[in-house]
Design a protein around this motif. Sequence first.
Motif, PDB file in Angstrom:
ATOM      1  N   ASP A  77     -73.241  44.521 -52.553  1.00 44.00           N
ATOM      2  CA  ASP A  77     -74.032  43.432 -53.123  1.00 44.00           C
ATOM      3  C   ASP A  77     -73.114  42.299 -53.589  1.00 44.00           C
ATOM      4  O   ASP A  77     -72.212  42.503 -54.404  1.00 44.00           O
ATOM      5  N   ALA A  78     -73.359  41.092 -53.086  1.00 46.73           N
ATOM      6  CA  ALA A  78     -72.504  39.946 -53.386  1.00 46.73           C
ATOM      7  C   ALA A  78     -72.492  39.600 -54.877  1.00 46.73           C
ATOM      8  O   ALA A  78     -71.546  38.970 -55.365  1.00 46.73           O
ATOM      9  N   SER A  79     -73.528  40.011 -55.615  1.00 43.71           N
ATOM     10  CA  SER A  79     -73.591  39.677 -57.042  1.00 43.71           C
ATOM     11  C   SER A  79     -72.514  40.388 -57.860  1.00 43.71           C
ATOM     12  O   SER A  79     -72.248  40.012 -59.007  1.00 43.71           O
ATOM     13  N   LEU A  80     -71.878  41.417 -57.288  1.00 47.75           N
ATOM     14  CA  LEU A  80     -70.819  42.128 -58.007  1.00 47.75           C
ATOM     15  C   LEU A  80     -69.529  41.325 -58.085  1.00 47.75           C
ATOM     16  O   LEU A  80     -68.686  41.582 -58.944  1.00 47.75           O
ATOM     17  N   LEU A  81     -69.345  40.360 -57.208  1.00 47.79           N
ATOM     18  CA  LEU A  81     -68.112  39.585 -57.193  1.00 47.79           C
ATOM     19  C   LEU A  81     -67.938  38.850 -58.522  1.00 47.79           C
ATOM     20  O   LEU A  81     -68.832  38.150 -58.992  1.00 47.79           O
ATOM     21  N   GLY A  82     -66.781  39.038 -59.136  1.00 46.91           N
ATOM     22  CA  GLY A  82     -66.479  38.375 -60.399  1.00 46.91           C
ATOM     23  C   GLY A  82     -66.978  39.089 -61.632  1.00 46.91           C
ATOM     24  O   GLY A  82     -66.764  38.607 -62.756  1.00 46.91           O
ATOM     25  N   THR A  83     -67.615  40.228 -61.482  1.00 44.73           N
ATOM     26  CA  THR A  83     -68.144  40.948 -62.647  1.00 44.73           C
ATOM     27  C   THR A  83     -67.055  41.795 -63.317  1.00 44.73           C
ATOM     28  O   THR A  83     -66.098  42.238 -62.679  1.00 44.73           O
ATOM     29  N   ARG A  84     -67.222  41.996 -64.615  1.00 46.16           N
ATOM     30  CA  ARG A  84     -66.329  42.859 -65.396  1.00 46.16           C
ATOM     31  C   ARG A  84     -66.840  44.287 -65.288  1.00 46.16           C
ATOM     32  O   ARG A  84     -68.004  44.556 -65.593  1.00 46.16           O
ATOM     33  N   VAL A  85     -65.976  45.210 -64.864  1.00 44.58           N
ATOM     34  CA  VAL A  85     -66.433  46.575 -64.611  1.00 44.58           C
ATOM     35  C   VAL A  85     -65.427  47.602 -65.104  1.00 44.58           C
ATOM     36  O   VAL A  85     -64.230  47.320 -65.255  1.00 44.58           O
ATOM     37  N   ALA A 107     -68.474  51.081 -54.866  1.00 42.92           N
ATOM     38  CA  ALA A 107     -69.256  50.140 -55.674  1.00 42.92           C
ATOM     39  C   ALA A 107     -70.271  50.848 -56.561  1.00 42.92           C
ATOM     40  O   ALA A 107     -70.588  50.371 -57.658  1.00 42.92           O
ATOM     41  N   SER A 108     -70.772  51.989 -56.127  1.00 42.91           N
ATOM     42  CA  SER A 108     -71.773  52.707 -56.910  1.00 42.91           C
ATOM     43  C   SER A 108     -71.191  53.319 -58.178  1.00 42.91           C
ATOM     44  O   SER A 108     -71.928  53.698 -59.089  1.00 42.91           O
ATOM     45  N   LEU A 109     -69.851  53.416 -58.245  1.00 45.25           N
ATOM     46  CA  LEU A 109     -69.200  53.986 -59.418  1.00 45.25           C
ATOM     47  C   LEU A 109     -68.672  52.918 -60.371  1.00 45.25           C
ATOM     48  O   LEU A 109     -68.236  53.250 -61.480  1.00 45.25           O
TER      49      LEU A 109
END
Length: 326
Positions: A77-85, A107-109
């Motif tokens: 999912d492109a919305s994950l780019l730039g997110t703090r995880v 990505a699911s983790l």
Amino acid sequence: MRAIQLSRFGGPDVLDIVAVPKPEPKAGEVLVRVHAAGVNFFEVLMRADRYAVTPQLPMIPGVEAAGIVEALGQGVDASLLGTRVAAPLFASSRPFGGYAEYVTIDASLAVPLPDSLSFENATALMVQGLTALYLSRQSPPAGRSVLVAAAAGGVGSLLVQLAKRAGASRVIAAAGSKAKLDLTLSLGADAAVDYSRTDWPARVREAADCGGVDIVYDIVGGPTTAAALDALSPRGELVFAALGRYALGALELEKMIGQNQSLRGFALLPLLLPNALRTSLSELFDLVAGGQLKVTRGGRFPLDQASQAHRLLEERGATGKVVLIP
């Protein structure tokens, strides 16, 4: 990228800073720029080949990291780019690699972080936070008196607070210095006992005010385990979470049987189903972000000082979470 590599077993100085290719995210993965990597005591044991599992060398240690998603693999999912995880590598198919500038993970983790939660605090809530949370769930402390060993450490400092939140009737903290004892009291422990004293089990019984505690959460192992049995009440429960540091023999087990006491093992990884992992981490993140749970910082080191971080843990000099900052 820079990373810490373990190529041979030994003391802290065997941790070498090396240059390795930056990983590329595969289909379904994200690339995370690491802003904090957690350091755990079991990694100290692993480095010295004293852990229950011997890793294959060479390897990049580190089972937990937190940072910002910088690239996406196919299908993510492109919305994950730039997110703090948070990147709980220990739950992935490649459970190591955190002592580095970049990591990849499914990505699911990758679990999003609240804006107010720092990367450093996030690392404290992965291995250590989940261990404390699942210990309190597997052996619920509600209405019972409990002893938390190594109560000023990463797991213990969180377990003291979670046990109080879960309704323990009395939380007794065991630690090895006045500063550590004071810390546990500030976190909500009802009493604190110095377990460098030979009479510490008797002091625990006195603090329990009923001849012993109902639950011992043993995250230390070794000689501490046998001594803690002297502080356990008849029909009490010893929860053993110190993998690879066994010290109970036939005499101790016979004593437990005679007192109708129970021994319960604890291993975190088998409990971490993917959905439960994300839910539990989010719960811990929200508790800290909301000020209901406090993370104790044990020290922060630049990546190239990983050996100093290991030395601090090996010498039992840390209270709370130790992190590397790439």
